[in-house]
Design a protein around this motif. Sequence first.
Motif, short mmCIF file in Angstrom:
data_model
loop_
_atom_site.label_atom_id
_atom_site.label_comp_id
_atom_site.label_asym_id
_atom_site.label_seq_id
_atom_site.Cartn_x
_atom_site.Cartn_y
_atom_site.Cartn_z
N ASP A 119 0.83 -1.22 0.00
CA ASP A 119 0.00 0.00 0.00
C ASP A 119 0.86 1.26 0.00
OD1 ASP A 119 -2.40 -1.43 0.16
OD2 ASP A 119 -2.27 -1.55 2.34
N PHE A 120 2.15 1.09 0.33
CA PHE A 120 3.01 2.26 0.56
C PHE A 120 3.78 2.70 -0.67
CE2 PHE A 120 2.82 0.71 5.02
CZ PHE A 120 2.41 1.88 5.62
N THR A 121 3.88 4.01 -0.81
CA THR A 121 4.88 4.68 -1.65
C THR A 121 5.48 5.77 -0.77
OG1 THR A 121 3.71 4.28 -3.72
CG2 THR A 121 5.29 6.10 -3.70
N ILE A 122 6.80 5.89 -0.76
CA ILE A 122 7.44 6.94 0.04
C ILE A 122 7.90 8.06 -0.88
CG2 ILE A 122 9.32 7.52 1.64
CD1 ILE A 122 9.34 4.63 2.58
N ARG A 123 7.41 9.26 -0.63
CA ARG A 123 7.88 10.45 -1.36
C ARG A 123 9.03 11.07 -0.59
NH1 ARG A 123 2.48 13.44 -3.96
NH2 ARG A 123 2.12 11.79 -5.51
N VAL A 124 10.18 11.19 -1.23
CA VAL A 124 11.39 11.62 -0.53
C VAL A 124 11.79 13.04 -0.91
CG1 VAL A 124 12.31 9.29 -0.26
CG2 VAL A 124 12.86 10.59 -2.33
N ASP A 125 12.45 13.71 0.02
CA ASP A 125 13.06 15.01 -0.26
C ASP A 125 14.23 15.20 0.69
OD1 ASP A 125 11.97 16.36 2.22
OD2 ASP A 125 10.08 15.99 1.20
N GLY A 126 14.86 16.39 0.65
CA GLY A 126 16.04 16.62 1.45
C GLY A 126 17.30 16.31 0.65
N GLY A 127 18.44 16.81 1.12
CA GLY A 127 19.70 16.71 0.38
C GLY A 127 20.08 15.30 -0.02
N MET A 128 19.87 14.32 0.88
CA MET A 128 20.31 12.95 0.59
C MET A 128 19.44 12.26 -0.46
SD MET A 128 21.55 11.39 4.22
CE MET A 128 22.66 10.23 3.47
N SER A 129 18.26 12.81 -0.72
CA SER A 129 17.38 12.17 -1.70
C SER A 129 17.92 12.32 -3.12
CB SER A 129 15.96 12.74 -1.62
OG SER A 129 15.93 14.08 -2.04
N LYS A 130 18.93 13.20 -3.29
CA LYS A 130 19.56 13.34 -4.62
C LYS A 130 20.50 12.18 -4.93
CE LYS A 130 19.24 18.33 -4.19
NZ LYS A 130 19.81 19.41 -3.39
N ASN A 131 20.83 11.38 -3.91
CA ASN A 131 21.75 10.25 -4.06
C ASN A 131 20.98 9.05 -4.64
OD1 ASN A 131 23.26 7.85 -3.44
ND2 ASN A 131 24.39 8.97 -1.86
N ASN A 132 21.22 8.76 -5.93
CA ASN A 132 20.47 7.70 -6.61
C ASN A 132 20.75 6.32 -6.03
OD1 ASN A 132 19.20 9.42 -8.46
ND2 ASN A 132 20.96 9.38 -9.84
N LEU A 133 22.00 6.08 -5.65
CA LEU A 133 22.34 4.79 -5.04
C LEU A 133 21.55 4.59 -3.75
CD1 LEU A 133 24.02 2.19 -4.64
CD2 LEU A 133 25.80 3.63 -3.59
N MET A 134 21.54 5.60 -2.89
CA MET A 134 20.83 5.46 -1.63
C MET A 134 19.34 5.28 -1.84
SD MET A 134 20.71 7.74 1.80
CE MET A 134 19.05 7.94 2.37
N MET A 135 18.77 5.98 -2.80
CA MET A 135 17.33 5.83 -3.07
C MET A 135 17.00 4.42 -3.57
SD MET A 135 15.89 8.59 -2.08
CE MET A 135 17.15 8.57 -0.79
#
Length: 497
Positions: free
Chosen positions: A403-419
Amino acid sequence: MSLDGYLLSIDQGTTSSRALILDIQGNIISQKNFEFKQYFPNDGWVEHDPIEILKTTQDAINFVIGETNISPKDINIAGITNQRETVVAWNKVTGKPVYNAIVWQDRRTENFCETLREKNLTKLIQSKTGLIIDPYFSATKIKWIIENIEEAKISIHENNLLVGTIDSWLIWNFTKGECHYTDVTNASRTMLYNINEDCWDDELLNIFNINKNILPDVKNCADDFGAIDSSFFGEKISIGGVAGDQQAATIGQACFKEGMVKSTYGTGCFLLMNTGNKFIESESKLLSTKAYNIFDKKDFALEGSIFNAGTVVQWMRDEMNFINDASKVEELANKSTNEIQFIPAFTGLGAPYWNSDVRGQITGITRDTSKADIAMAALKSICYQTRDLLECLLNDTELKKNDFTIRVDGGMSKNNLMMQLLSDITQVRIERPLNQESTAIGAAYLAGMKSGVYKDVAEVEKLWKTDRKFEPAISLDEADQQYDRWLKTVKGLMNNG
């Protein structure tokens, strides 16, 4: 949608004050931030100078108005978002603070919090406020100022003391003392506000021995908060939206439907899930809070916080010299060949552990462990902690993982590997918006809804656009095995810490 003018967003944060001018599509025309000094007068104490907060905010607004050559009369309306829980007390006659602002990170009231827990007030306070008893929240900070600062005692005796969170301090000053207001999201973080009944709670005020008269009137998030006096920027500018930073980010991410989740990866990480019109009392040590009151839409949220997210990358850059720029961590982590565990409990662990005494550790290192392995483990640690919060949401609600989708923001969300790691470890879809300034945009959207630029939340929803989606690339079994190893390591640390 009305096509008139521009929106001013005032984003007063923990380390800097920021102003942005946006067009009505939510595009940023200009932005500027000014940092201000952090004060640490004793171990665990954190303070700001309220006058410096006001000045840096004013300077930021002046800068963006000047840079854009926009006439202040073309600014349709202003919105304010702010660091939550931080408290200012001031004399309403002189306008001067009686003490520095006590910041949300401040731990000086821990002993008093412990006495409240010993009096078995935990359940009562959670049932009214959705919060746990912790120095994090405003009530014990207000009590400390009233009981320890002579000038506060004198001002109370003369009926001249006012107290508020940062939004209230800015509103009172910008309206030249005409308006002492806050909004429901900031009020809901004080530990004095009944989020079921939407009012200051007399029983809680009695427990903390705080007079309601010193507190601001509480308004909805899109409401009339007075107007910035023309003496500041040459024209009157109405203030039509206010929300605490994490709730503003929830609005900026257009999380208006029950079950929608946003997670902000900055210095720490804050994850909020909209629970609709239901106040859910968490059994998993998450916080319940107001998501927003926008017109007749009054929604709640569950919130979990991770103490250390971006700080882990800063540590690798500044203390370990692994990288010379935070953006290089993705490149470094991609070279990892060995799995180790990194628990970044620099200042303890947040939800659901709430242990501020435990400290970090790296385990499983061998002779060929590299900087890259530590970098990869550091990024994964943030993803594991996000899954900790997600498991709490699953426990507290009837929702399933798909049921979940997480919408991310903040500086670290630009890191494609981490996402991608985040999607793999949590086993949910991650969505990153095109415009990641969610907090400032949320404040602007609120003001825009008040002024009629946007008719309702449905119009705001249409402005949200995806930059990229990340889907799980490993199996559920593999994700569970990795997560189980994390849980065992944390359990070992907590038992031995």
